[in-house]
Design an enzyme around this catalytic site. Structure first.
Site, PDB file in Angstrom:
ATOM      1  N   GLY A 194       6.676   1.873   2.011  1.00  0.00           N
ATOM      2  CA  GLY A 194       7.392   1.328   0.846  1.00  0.00           C
ATOM      3  C   GLY A 194       7.633   2.412  -0.189  1.00  0.00           C
ATOM      4  O   GLY A 194       7.070   3.502  -0.104  1.00  0.00           O
ATOM      5  N   TYR A 239       2.586  -2.795  17.646  1.00  0.00           N
ATOM      6  CA  TYR A 239       3.499  -3.589  16.812  1.00  0.00           C
ATOM      7  C   TYR A 239       3.781  -4.937  17.472  1.00  0.00           C
ATOM      8  O   TYR A 239       3.561  -5.987  16.871  1.00  0.00           O
ATOM      9  CB  TYR A 239       4.790  -2.807  16.606  1.00  0.00           C
ATOM     10  CG  TYR A 239       5.801  -3.485  15.701  1.00  0.00           C
ATOM     11  CD1 TYR A 239       5.597  -3.540  14.321  1.00  0.00           C
ATOM     12  CD2 TYR A 239       6.966  -4.045  16.224  1.00  0.00           C
ATOM     13  CE1 TYR A 239       6.529  -4.148  13.491  1.00  0.00           C
ATOM     14  CE2 TYR A 239       7.905  -4.653  15.393  1.00  0.00           C
ATOM     15  CZ  TYR A 239       7.684  -4.697  14.023  1.00  0.00           C
ATOM     16  OH  TYR A 239       8.609  -5.298  13.209  1.00  0.00           O
ATOM     17  N   ASP A 294      -4.122  -2.753   0.340  1.00  0.00           N
ATOM     18  CA  ASP A 294      -3.887  -2.797   1.787  1.00  0.00           C
ATOM     19  C   ASP A 294      -4.222  -4.210   2.264  1.00  0.00           C
ATOM     20  O   ASP A 294      -5.359  -4.660   2.117  1.00  0.00           O
ATOM     21  CB  ASP A 294      -4.820  -1.762   2.451  1.00  0.00           C
ATOM     22  CG  ASP A 294      -4.565  -1.671   3.947  1.00  0.00           C
ATOM     23  OD1 ASP A 294      -4.205  -2.702   4.565  1.00  0.00           O
ATOM     24  OD2 ASP A 294      -4.742  -0.570   4.498  1.00  0.00           O
ATOM     25  N   ARG A 313      -7.145 -21.651   1.057  1.00  0.00           N
ATOM     26  CA  ARG A 313      -7.911 -21.915  -0.170  1.00  0.00           C
ATOM     27  C   ARG A 313      -7.042 -22.525  -1.267  1.00  0.00           C
ATOM     28  O   ARG A 313      -7.477 -23.415  -1.994  1.00  0.00           O
ATOM     29  CB  ARG A 313      -8.543 -20.601  -0.667  1.00  0.00           C
ATOM     30  CG  ARG A 313      -9.423 -20.732  -1.900  1.00  0.00           C
ATOM     31  CD  ARG A 313     -10.149 -19.418  -2.194  1.00  0.00           C
ATOM     32  NE  ARG A 313      -9.242 -18.293  -2.277  1.00  0.00           N
ATOM     33  CZ  ARG A 313      -8.501 -18.000  -3.350  1.00  0.00           C
ATOM     34  NH1 ARG A 313      -8.566 -18.730  -4.434  1.00  0.00           N
ATOM     35  NH2 ARG A 313      -7.699 -16.945  -3.327  1.00  0.00           N
ATOM     36  N   ASN A 341       0.833  -1.208   0.000  1.00  0.00           N
ATOM     37  CA  ASN A 341       0.000   0.000   0.000  1.00  0.00           C
ATOM     38  C   ASN A 341       0.869   1.261   0.000  1.00  0.00           C
ATOM     39  O   ASN A 341       0.357   2.364   0.086  1.00  0.00           O
ATOM     40  CB  ASN A 341      -0.970   0.008   1.195  1.00  0.00           C
ATOM     41  CG  ASN A 341      -0.260   0.196   2.526  1.00  0.00           C
ATOM     42  OD1 ASN A 341       0.967   0.161   2.592  1.00  0.00           O
ATOM     43  ND2 ASN A 341      -1.013   0.402   3.591  1.00  0.00           N
ATOM     44  N   TYR A 388      -4.009 -21.652  12.472  1.00  0.00           N
ATOM     45  CA  TYR A 388      -4.375 -22.085  11.113  1.00  0.00           C
ATOM     46  C   TYR A 388      -3.629 -23.369  10.745  1.00  0.00           C
ATOM     47  O   TYR A 388      -4.140 -24.195   9.999  1.00  0.00           O
ATOM     48  CB  TYR A 388      -4.069 -20.991  10.078  1.00  0.00           C
ATOM     49  CG  TYR A 388      -5.232 -20.071   9.815  1.00  0.00           C
ATOM     50  CD1 TYR A 388      -5.579 -19.071  10.721  1.00  0.00           C
ATOM     51  CD2 TYR A 388      -6.011 -20.204   8.655  1.00  0.00           C
ATOM     52  CE1 TYR A 388      -6.646 -18.216  10.479  1.00  0.00           C
ATOM     53  CE2 TYR A 388      -7.084 -19.352   8.412  1.00  0.00           C
ATOM     54  CZ  TYR A 388      -7.385 -18.367   9.321  1.00  0.00           C
ATOM     55  OH  TYR A 388      -8.451 -17.527   9.083  1.00  0.00           O
TER      56      TYR A 388
HETATM   57  P1  NAD Z   1       9.440  -1.365   5.605  1.00  0.00           P
HETATM   58  O1  NAD Z   1       8.627  -0.351   6.309  1.00  0.00           O
HETATM   59  O2  NAD Z   1      10.487  -0.897   4.670  1.00  0.00           O
HETATM   60  O3  NAD Z   1       8.489  -2.382   4.815  1.00  0.00           O
HETATM   61  C1  NAD Z   1       7.170  -2.652   5.143  1.00  0.00           C
HETATM   62  C2  NAD Z   1       6.353  -2.645   3.847  1.00  0.00           C
HETATM   63  O4  NAD Z   1       5.002  -3.005   4.131  1.00  0.00           O
HETATM   64  C3  NAD Z   1       6.320  -1.263   3.193  1.00  0.00           C
HETATM   65  O5  NAD Z   1       6.557  -1.385   1.818  1.00  0.00           O
HETATM   66  C4  NAD Z   1       4.897  -0.771   3.476  1.00  0.00           C
HETATM   67  O6  NAD Z   1       4.440   0.157   2.527  1.00  0.00           O
HETATM   68  C5  NAD Z   1       4.138  -2.076   3.471  1.00  0.00           C
HETATM   69  N1  NAD Z   1       2.877  -2.035   4.220  1.00  0.00           N
HETATM   70  C6  NAD Z   1       2.677  -1.548   5.480  1.00  0.00           C
HETATM   71  N2  NAD Z   1       1.388  -1.711   5.831  1.00  0.00           N
HETATM   72  C7  NAD Z   1       0.778  -2.337   4.784  1.00  0.00           C
HETATM   73  C8  NAD Z   1      -0.549  -2.767   4.535  1.00  0.00           C
HETATM   74  N3  NAD Z   1      -1.514  -2.612   5.439  1.00  0.00           N
HETATM   75  N4  NAD Z   1      -0.830  -3.348   3.333  1.00  0.00           N
HETATM   76  C9  NAD Z   1       0.134  -3.507   2.400  1.00  0.00           C
HETATM   77  N5  NAD Z   1       1.406  -3.113   2.575  1.00  0.00           N
HETATM   78  C10 NAD Z   1       1.722  -2.531   3.755  1.00  0.00           C
HETATM   79  O7  NAD Z   1      10.079  -2.303   6.732  1.00  0.00           O
HETATM   80  P2  NAD Z   1      11.014  -3.585   6.618  1.00  0.00           P
HETATM   81  O8  NAD Z   1      12.138  -3.365   7.536  1.00  0.00           O
HETATM   82  O9  NAD Z   1      11.271  -3.933   5.211  1.00  0.00           O
HETATM   83  O10 NAD Z   1      10.091  -4.701   7.290  1.00  0.00           O
HETATM   84  C11 NAD Z   1       9.445  -5.728   6.543  1.00  0.00           C
HETATM   85  C12 NAD Z   1       8.831  -6.740   7.503  1.00  0.00           C
HETATM   86  O11 NAD Z   1       9.859  -7.355   8.289  1.00  0.00           O
HETATM   87  C13 NAD Z   1       7.829  -6.135   8.485  1.00  0.00           C
HETATM   88  O12 NAD Z   1       6.754  -7.015   8.661  1.00  0.00           O
HETATM   89  C14 NAD Z   1       8.627  -6.030   9.763  1.00  0.00           C
HETATM   90  O13 NAD Z   1       7.801  -6.095  10.895  1.00  0.00           O
HETATM   91  C15 NAD Z   1       9.545  -7.236   9.656  1.00  0.00           C
HETATM   92  N6  NAD Z   1      10.762  -7.050  10.481  1.00  0.00           N
HETATM   93  C16 NAD Z   1      11.732  -6.173  10.086  1.00  0.00           C
HETATM   94  C17 NAD Z   1      12.854  -5.996  10.893  1.00  0.00           C
HETATM   95  C18 NAD Z   1      13.981  -5.069  10.512  1.00  0.00           C
HETATM   96  O14 NAD Z   1      14.898  -4.899  11.303  1.00  0.00           O
HETATM   97  N7  NAD Z   1      14.010  -4.477   9.335  1.00  0.00           N
HETATM   98  C19 NAD Z   1      12.961  -6.690  12.103  1.00  0.00           C
HETATM   99  C20 NAD Z   1      11.934  -7.543  12.479  1.00  0.00           C
HETATM  100  C21 NAD Z   1      10.842  -7.728  11.647  1.00  0.00           C
END
Ligand code: NAD
Ligand code: UDP
Length: 312
Positions: free
Chosen positions: A38, A145, A58, A106, A34, A159
């Site tokens: 990003g 979070y 989303d 599914r 979304n 699931y």
């Molecule tokens: P980021 O913010 O760069 O990426 C998250 C992406 O999800 C973005 O592109 C954002 O636009 C998209 N997004 C957010 N809400 C959304 C929604 N409702 N629908 C569709 N898209 C949505 O962060 P990241 O560091 O790349 O993190 C990616 C994943 O890895 C996340 O789930 C985060 O919790 C997990 N994670 C990251 C880290 C880290 O250190 N980078 C550590 C633990 C977990």
């Protein structure tokens, strides 16, 4: 064989590296995002590939698609961004999980959840092992979070047990690298951008809190290994992180040294519920995935500094 793979959050920092890797392996990739945090810049070079598709959607709303695998990354990940709209953050984790698990139920797809070391909260067990249940404030500013990600793990396991969905859970520890947004707000990008722009390096609290930083290519390797492991229906959760542990003061000093910056360090208030220490025990990942990180902090920081020099 070419697989069709859905990557939610595919335009984000980690998601863009994952899309690149999966395309390199000859797969068809649907990147759903979304664009809350990003960035199209992260995926623009992939758009030439006819097997790459971008969907603006989303994930807290239902989505229908036929795929072989799903990597569920859609969720804001930096404290400033996930606290900007906490209700939306928790919806992304919970409704988002229900929606991807519905697709998996599914279609029979395998589905991997990008969980986090935040499920351990402010940990009282050090280093953190997967069997530790954590120490999380359920009503604080980080809860949208942390608790969202914890409930997502519950949904994945339910699931799996109730519906037979093939699930995988990885707990990602602090990851950094190219494609982080300059305004991401997390510590590595903040310090590098501040150092390169000659601004003050903002340490929150005393700077004695610790984190373990993993370079993004190491994480992607662990993620793909987890998805591909089929023996004994291993669901995880499994820690994916680099056990090197550093204080924020050490990190700031390293970045100052590597950038040659003259920026001054300043101390600012510590955000509430900020964990005091964090370091993964990665024995399980070694045993089950034959995985361990390969990139040392200094090498990863050099690559990341080069990236920020190019884009700033
Ligand atoms: P980021 O913010 O760069 O990426 C998250 C992406 O999800 C973005 O592109 C954002 O636009 C998209 N997004 C957010 N809400 C959304 C929604 N409702 N629908 C569709 N898209 C949505 O962060 P990241 O560091 O790349 O993190 C990616 C994943 O890895 C996340 O789930 C985060 O919790 C997990 N994670 C990251 C880290 C880290 O250190 N980078 C550590 C633990 C977990
Ligand atoms: N931090 C800091 N200065 C910053 C950003 C973060 O000192 O400009 C600290 C933050 O308080 C935390 C650590 O760095 O103790 C890691 O923060 P980040 O937001 O990167 O990740 P998380 O707290 O989610 O592990």
């Amino acid at each position: 064989m070419r697989k069709r793979i859905l990557v939610t959050g595919g335009a984000g920092f980690i998601g863009s590296h994952l899309c690149y890797r999966l395309l390199q392996e000859g797969n068809e990739v649907i990147c759903l995002d979304n664009f809350f945090t990003g960035n199209k810049e992260n995926i623009v070079s992939l758009m030439k590939n006819p097997y790459f598709e971008v969907v603006r959607h989303d994930i807290s709303l239902p989505y229908f698609v036929e795929v072989d695998e799903i990597y569920n990354l859609a969720c804001p990940a930096s404290p400033i961004h996930y606290q900007y709209d906490p209700v939306q953050t928790i919806k992304a984790s919970i409704m988002g999980s229900i929606n991807v698990l519905g697709i998996a139920k599914r279609t029979g797809a395998k589905v991997l959840q990008a969980s986090t070391s935040e499920v351990y909260g402010d940990p009282q067990v050090h280093p953190q092992v997967e069997s530790y249940w954590g120490n999380v404030n359920p009503i604080g500013l980080r809860s949208c979070y942390d608790e969202g990600k914890r409930c997502a793990e519950t949904l994945f396991m339910d699931y799996s047990r109730q519906e037979g969905v093939r699930v995988k859970i990885i707990r990602i520890f602090n990851t950094y690298g190219p494609n982080m947004h300059p305004k991401d707000g997390r510590v590595v990008s903040n310090f590098i951008v501040q150092a390169l722009q000659g601004k003050e390096i903002t340490i929150y609290g005393s700077g004695r809190q610790t984190r373990s930083f993993q370079y993004v290519t190491d994480l992607i390797e662990g993620m793909v290994r987890m998805m591909n492991r089929t023996e004994d229906d291993f669901t995880g959760p499994v820690n994916i992180g680099n056990p090197g542990e550093f204080t924020m003061l050490e990190l700031a000093e390293k970045i100052l040294q590597l950038t040659g910056s003259k920026s001054k360090i300043v101390f600012m208030p510590l955000p509430s519920d900020d964990p005091t220490q964090r370091k993964p025990d990665i024995s399980l990942a070694k045993e089950k995935l034959d995985w361990q990180p390969l990139v040392a902090l200094e090498d990863g920081l050099r690559e990341t500094i080069d990236y920020f020099r190019r884009i700033l």
